[in-house]
Design an enzyme around this catalytic site. Structure first.
Site, mmCIF file in Angstrom:
data_model
loop_
_atom_site.group_PDB
_atom_site.id
_atom_site.type_symbol
_atom_site.label_atom_id
_atom_site.label_comp_id
_atom_site.label_asym_id
_atom_site.label_seq_id
_atom_site.Cartn_x
_atom_site.Cartn_y
_atom_site.Cartn_z
ATOM 1 N N GLU A 175 34.250 44.165 47.227
ATOM 2 C CA GLU A 175 34.983 44.645 46.052
ATOM 3 C C GLU A 175 33.976 45.128 45.010
ATOM 4 O O GLU A 175 32.769 44.975 45.183
ATOM 5 C CB GLU A 175 35.826 43.514 45.443
ATOM 6 C CG GLU A 175 37.179 43.296 46.086
ATOM 7 C CD GLU A 175 38.296 44.094 45.405
ATOM 8 O OE1 GLU A 175 37.976 45.037 44.658
ATOM 9 O OE2 GLU A 175 39.474 43.770 45.627
ATOM 10 N N ARG A 187 41.174 32.520 40.390
ATOM 11 C CA ARG A 187 39.778 32.956 40.295
ATOM 12 C C ARG A 187 39.725 34.323 39.633
ATOM 13 O O ARG A 187 40.713 35.060 39.573
ATOM 14 C CB ARG A 187 39.144 33.034 41.690
ATOM 15 C CG ARG A 187 39.815 34.032 42.616
ATOM 16 C CD ARG A 187 38.942 34.350 43.826
ATOM 17 N NE ARG A 187 39.629 35.154 44.813
ATOM 18 C CZ ARG A 187 39.850 36.453 44.726
ATOM 19 N NH1 ARG A 187 39.447 37.122 43.661
ATOM 20 N NH2 ARG A 187 40.471 37.104 45.701
ATOM 21 N N ASN A 239 38.877 38.237 39.468
ATOM 22 C CA ASN A 239 39.059 39.291 40.465
ATOM 23 C C ASN A 239 38.450 40.581 39.924
ATOM 24 O O ASN A 239 37.294 40.601 39.542
ATOM 25 C CB ASN A 239 40.562 39.427 40.790
ATOM 26 C CG ASN A 239 40.820 40.145 42.100
ATOM 27 O OD1 ASN A 239 40.264 39.768 43.126
ATOM 28 N ND2 ASN A 239 41.650 41.159 42.070
ATOM 29 N N ASN A 251 43.998 44.097 38.985
ATOM 30 C CA ASN A 251 43.162 45.060 39.701
ATOM 31 C C ASN A 251 43.194 46.389 38.956
ATOM 32 O O ASN A 251 43.863 46.549 37.939
ATOM 33 C CB ASN A 251 43.658 45.254 41.133
ATOM 34 C CG ASN A 251 43.001 44.310 42.123
ATOM 35 O OD1 ASN A 251 41.779 44.206 42.181
ATOM 36 N ND2 ASN A 251 43.808 43.589 42.896
ATOM 37 N N ASP A 281 45.326 48.623 44.540
ATOM 38 C CA ASP A 281 44.221 47.678 44.363
ATOM 39 C C ASP A 281 43.218 48.290 43.387
ATOM 40 O O ASP A 281 43.603 48.832 42.364
ATOM 41 C CB ASP A 281 43.617 47.357 45.732
ATOM 42 C CG ASP A 281 42.909 46.002 45.783
ATOM 43 O OD1 ASP A 281 42.198 45.657 44.828
ATOM 44 O OD2 ASP A 281 43.046 45.302 46.798
#
Length: 290
Positions: A16, A99, A101, A147, A196
């Site tokens: 990512e 968490r 991202n 995202n 995303d």
């Protein structure tokens, strides 16, 4: 039409946050679940890895050198070797359940990091910003999985996506870059893929990695799909611009939660792809500390 090509012989778990460093001619990215930041130097083919003690949701390169890194429990400043130097703030969510991202920087060099609400029972995630004086501030809530952070060339809009909720938002920004009320930019139906990670080009068009959709799509400032590029893997995770004239799209993909049969059938899952495009992308700012 150009087709995506594999950058080099590499497959990760959950790559990512691809980040281009123009001065180094190098691509950085995180492997979230492995707790790593990777660097690949395009000219030499040199690949190096920094390891951290927990998941690395996102990061940005610092103007002073090193990184700002959003890990599960906290956001840290590190040196160029990944050694922790200073804790900026704790995760404002419950770190056992959410968490960090997706994230990145705006044109003022401020760092944004969103969280992903693991249980999935309600929209328990949020988006926070680290200002230039390193003051943390939560700026949005009511998110399932943050995202798609990107900023328009005219600095008037912040774009984000909520992946599990199948929606891209845009949020107006005032002259100081402070956000107003977000609004829906585009929703996605079953079978289209879910939005995303993303990047913005100089024409104000939004490029989204459509997870579970086998493709990358480019959307106009009005939300109309203008182009799409198919991938040989199901789950792209994020895109960024880089390379000569900022006209190469780098695409991260994942093999998270894939069984052995899917990995065998689609062995490039987790690879990084490149795609030459005709329009230049916006450059990412480094973190500016004052």
């Amino acid at each position: 039409m150009a087709e995506p090509q594999v950058l080099f012989d590499y497959t990760g778990h959950l790559p990512e946050c691809p980040t281009w460093s123009e001065s180094e001619n190098a691509l950085y990215w995180a492997d979230i679940l492995e707790g790593e930041i990777h660097r690949y130097h395009l000219s030499s083919g040199q690949h190096s890895v920094l390891s951290f003690h927990e998941e690395v949701g996102c990061f940005a390169i610092r103007e002073k050198g090193g990184f700002i890194v959003a890990m599960r429990n906290a956001i840290w400043l590190t040196d160029k070797h990944g050694l922790l130097q200073r804790k900026v703030c704790d995760n404002p969510s419950n770190p056992q359940l959410a968490r960090f991202n997706d994230g990145g920087t705006d044109h003022l060099g401020r760092f944004y990091a969103g969280t992903f609400w693991g249980p999935g029972d309600y929209n328990g995630a949020m988006l926070m910003r680290i200002d230039n004086d390193l003051t943390p501030k939560v700026i949005q809530c009511d998110i399932h999985g943050h995202n798609g952070l990107a900023f328009s060339p005219d600095k008037r809009w912040m774009f984000t996506s909520d992946t599990p909720n199948r929606v891209i938002y845009r949020t107006p920004l005032n002259e100081q870059g402070e956000p107003g009320a977000r609004e829906v930019f585009r929703r996605f139906e079953e079978g289209e893929g879910i939005p995303d990670g993303a990047a913005m080009d100089v024409e104000g068009c939004y490029w989204s990695a459509l997870f579970d959709g086998w493709r990358i799509a480019r959307f106009s400032p009005q939300g109309e799909q203008l182009e799409e590029y198919r991938l040989p893997v199901r789950c792209p995770t994020m895109v960024c611009f880089g390379g000569n004239e900022m006209k190469t799209l780098f695409i991260t993909t994942t093999r998270e939660n894939m069984d052995s049969q899917e990995v065998a059938d689609y062995p490039l899952s987790g690879a990084i792809f490149t795609l030459p495009v005709s329009v230049a992308g916006m450059k990412k700012s480094r973190l500016v500390e004052r």
